[in-house]
Write a protein that holds these residues in place. Structure first.
Motif, mmCIF file in Angstrom:
data_model
loop_
_atom_site.group_PDB
_atom_site.id
_atom_site.type_symbol
_atom_site.label_atom_id
_atom_site.label_comp_id
_atom_site.label_asym_id
_atom_site.label_seq_id
_atom_site.Cartn_x
_atom_site.Cartn_y
_atom_site.Cartn_z
ATOM 1 N N UNK A 107 -2.039 -13.911 -34.444
ATOM 2 C CA UNK A 107 -1.475 -12.852 -33.615
ATOM 3 C C UNK A 107 -1.673 -13.099 -32.130
ATOM 4 N N UNK A 108 -2.855 -13.597 -31.771
ATOM 5 C CA UNK A 108 -3.121 -13.909 -30.363
ATOM 6 C C UNK A 108 -2.189 -14.988 -29.847
ATOM 7 N N UNK A 109 -2.019 -16.041 -30.629
ATOM 8 C CA UNK A 109 -1.156 -17.134 -30.205
ATOM 9 C C UNK A 109 0.268 -16.636 -29.985
ATOM 10 N N UNK A 110 0.736 -15.774 -30.872
ATOM 11 C CA UNK A 110 2.076 -15.225 -30.736
ATOM 12 C C UNK A 110 2.203 -14.390 -29.464
ATOM 13 N N UNK A 111 1.195 -13.555 -29.189
ATOM 14 C CA UNK A 111 1.252 -12.678 -28.015
ATOM 15 C C UNK A 111 1.167 -13.458 -26.711
ATOM 16 N N UNK A 112 0.296 -14.459 -26.680
ATOM 17 C CA UNK A 112 0.028 -15.181 -25.438
ATOM 18 C C UNK A 112 1.053 -16.261 -25.120
ATOM 19 N N UNK A 113 1.895 -16.598 -26.089
ATOM 20 C CA UNK A 113 2.870 -17.668 -25.853
ATOM 21 C C UNK A 113 4.311 -17.193 -26.030
ATOM 22 N N UNK A 114 4.518 -15.888 -26.119
ATOM 23 C CA UNK A 114 5.875 -15.379 -26.281
ATOM 24 C C UNK A 114 6.679 -15.590 -24.999
ATOM 25 N N UNK A 115 7.967 -15.366 -25.088
ATOM 26 C CA UNK A 115 8.848 -15.577 -23.935
ATOM 27 C C UNK A 115 8.465 -14.685 -22.760
ATOM 28 N N UNK A 116 8.085 -13.444 -23.052
ATOM 29 C CA UNK A 116 7.685 -12.533 -21.983
ATOM 30 C C UNK A 116 6.440 -13.044 -21.270
ATOM 31 N N UNK A 117 5.468 -13.548 -22.028
ATOM 32 C CA UNK A 117 4.244 -14.076 -21.422
ATOM 33 C C UNK A 117 4.547 -15.271 -20.527
ATOM 34 N N UNK A 118 5.439 -16.141 -20.979
ATOM 35 C CA UNK A 118 5.822 -17.291 -20.169
ATOM 36 C C UNK A 118 6.485 -16.837 -18.876
ATOM 37 N N UNK A 119 7.350 -15.837 -18.959
ATOM 38 C CA UNK A 119 8.030 -15.328 -17.760
ATOM 39 C C UNK A 119 7.047 -14.691 -16.796
ATOM 40 N N UNK A 120 6.053 -13.974 -17.323
ATOM 41 C CA UNK A 120 5.032 -13.366 -16.466
ATOM 42 C C UNK A 120 4.308 -14.437 -15.661
ATOM 43 N N UNK A 121 3.882 -15.502 -16.338
ATOM 44 C CA UNK A 121 3.174 -16.573 -15.649
ATOM 45 C C UNK A 121 4.032 -17.237 -14.596
ATOM 46 N N UNK A 122 5.273 -17.493 -14.923
ATOM 47 C CA UNK A 122 6.179 -18.146 -13.979
ATOM 48 C C UNK A 122 6.461 -17.266 -12.769
ATOM 49 N N UNK A 123 6.733 -15.988 -13.013
ATOM 50 C CA UNK A 123 7.031 -15.086 -11.908
ATOM 51 C C UNK A 123 5.818 -14.855 -11.018
ATOM 52 N N UNK A 124 4.644 -14.710 -11.617
ATOM 53 C CA UNK A 124 3.433 -14.457 -10.830
ATOM 54 C C UNK A 124 3.140 -15.591 -9.864
ATOM 55 N N UNK A 125 3.487 -16.812 -10.274
ATOM 56 C CA UNK A 125 3.194 -17.985 -9.437
ATOM 57 C C UNK A 125 4.371 -18.400 -8.565
ATOM 58 N N UNK A 126 5.494 -17.689 -8.666
ATOM 59 C CA UNK A 126 6.719 -18.156 -8.007
ATOM 60 C C UNK A 126 6.792 -17.830 -6.524
ATOM 61 N N UNK A 127 5.997 -16.853 -6.069
ATOM 62 C CA UNK A 127 6.046 -16.442 -4.661
ATOM 63 C C UNK A 127 4.634 -16.376 -4.088
ATOM 64 N N UNK A 128 3.964 -17.531 -3.986
ATOM 65 C CA UNK A 128 2.551 -17.514 -3.575
ATOM 66 C C UNK A 128 2.321 -16.996 -2.160
#
Length: 208
Positions: A107-128
């Motif tokens: 369950x953790x792997x599914x939550x932490x690697x879902x498409x939404x999680x990937x987008x969160x990481x990308x967006x958070x780092x996109x405007x440093x």
């Protein structure tokens, strides 16, 4: 009369909360699709099904929209992860911890690697430059919060004799690293064998 006023106030408040959530959800969807620079508030309003002034009534500018939308998505991911970890709350002395750990790890792997999680990481780092502390905020809301919850569950397992006595924070970091680390090298890895291997290695180190 007082009851009617109170009920009406609750209805108004609930509607406002729902509209705000719809705006944040729409903002995250559009930002994830188009990026910060290419997104305009009008697009977000259309996605949310509200008028542009309504967006500004809830969130004052594009910067606030971006930050709160990303943080709200991070909170959703954390909430899903914590729900998964609830199954480790009940520790049965001397029981085999493998089934519960495997289910939680899956369950953790599914939550932490879902498409939404990937987008969160990308967006958070996109405007440093514009959002200097957003990556740290997302890490606090997701990785650190999940590690803390997992450490608590592993400590319970250790107290019940299902794991050996250990530093629960370190044990949580090890399990999370075993789960997500291989994806840096094999992003398309089958989650089934990955989870099985991670739990096996973890129990070799922390089993009773």
């Amino acid at each position: 009369m007082g009851s009617e006023v109170s009920t009406g106030a609750r209805r108004t408040g609930r509607g406002r909360i729902e509209r705000r959530q719809a705006i944040l959800d729409a903002a995250f969807t559009v930002f994830a699709r188009r990026g910060y620079a290419n997104t305009c508030v009008q697009e977000i309003a259309q996605e949310a099904g509200v008028a542009k002034p309504t967006v500004y009534n809830h969130l004052h500018d594009k910067e606030s929209l971006f930050r709160e939308a990303v943080e709200a998505a991070a909170d959703r991911i954390a909430a899903q992860s914590l729900t998964v970890l609830d199954q480790l709350r009940v520790a049965t002395p001397d029981a085999d911890p493998r089934p519960a750990l495997t289910a939680a790890a899956r369950g953790l792997l599914s939550a932490l690697t879902c498409e939404e999680a990937a987008s969160v990481g990308q967006l958070a780092a996109s405007q440093p430059d514009r959002f200097q502390d957003l990556t740290a905020s997302v890490r606090e809301r997701t990785a650190l919060r999940v590690r803390s919850a997992l450490a608590d569950r592993l400590a319970r397992l250790a107290l019940s004799g299902q794991l050996r006595t250990c530093d629960p924070d370190q044990a949580a970091e090890h399990l999370l690293s075993l789960l997500t680390g291989p994806l840096d090298y094999r992003p398309d890895a089958d989650p089934g064998p990955l989870v099985s291997t991670a739990v096996d290695v973890f129990l070799r180190a922390y089993g009773p």
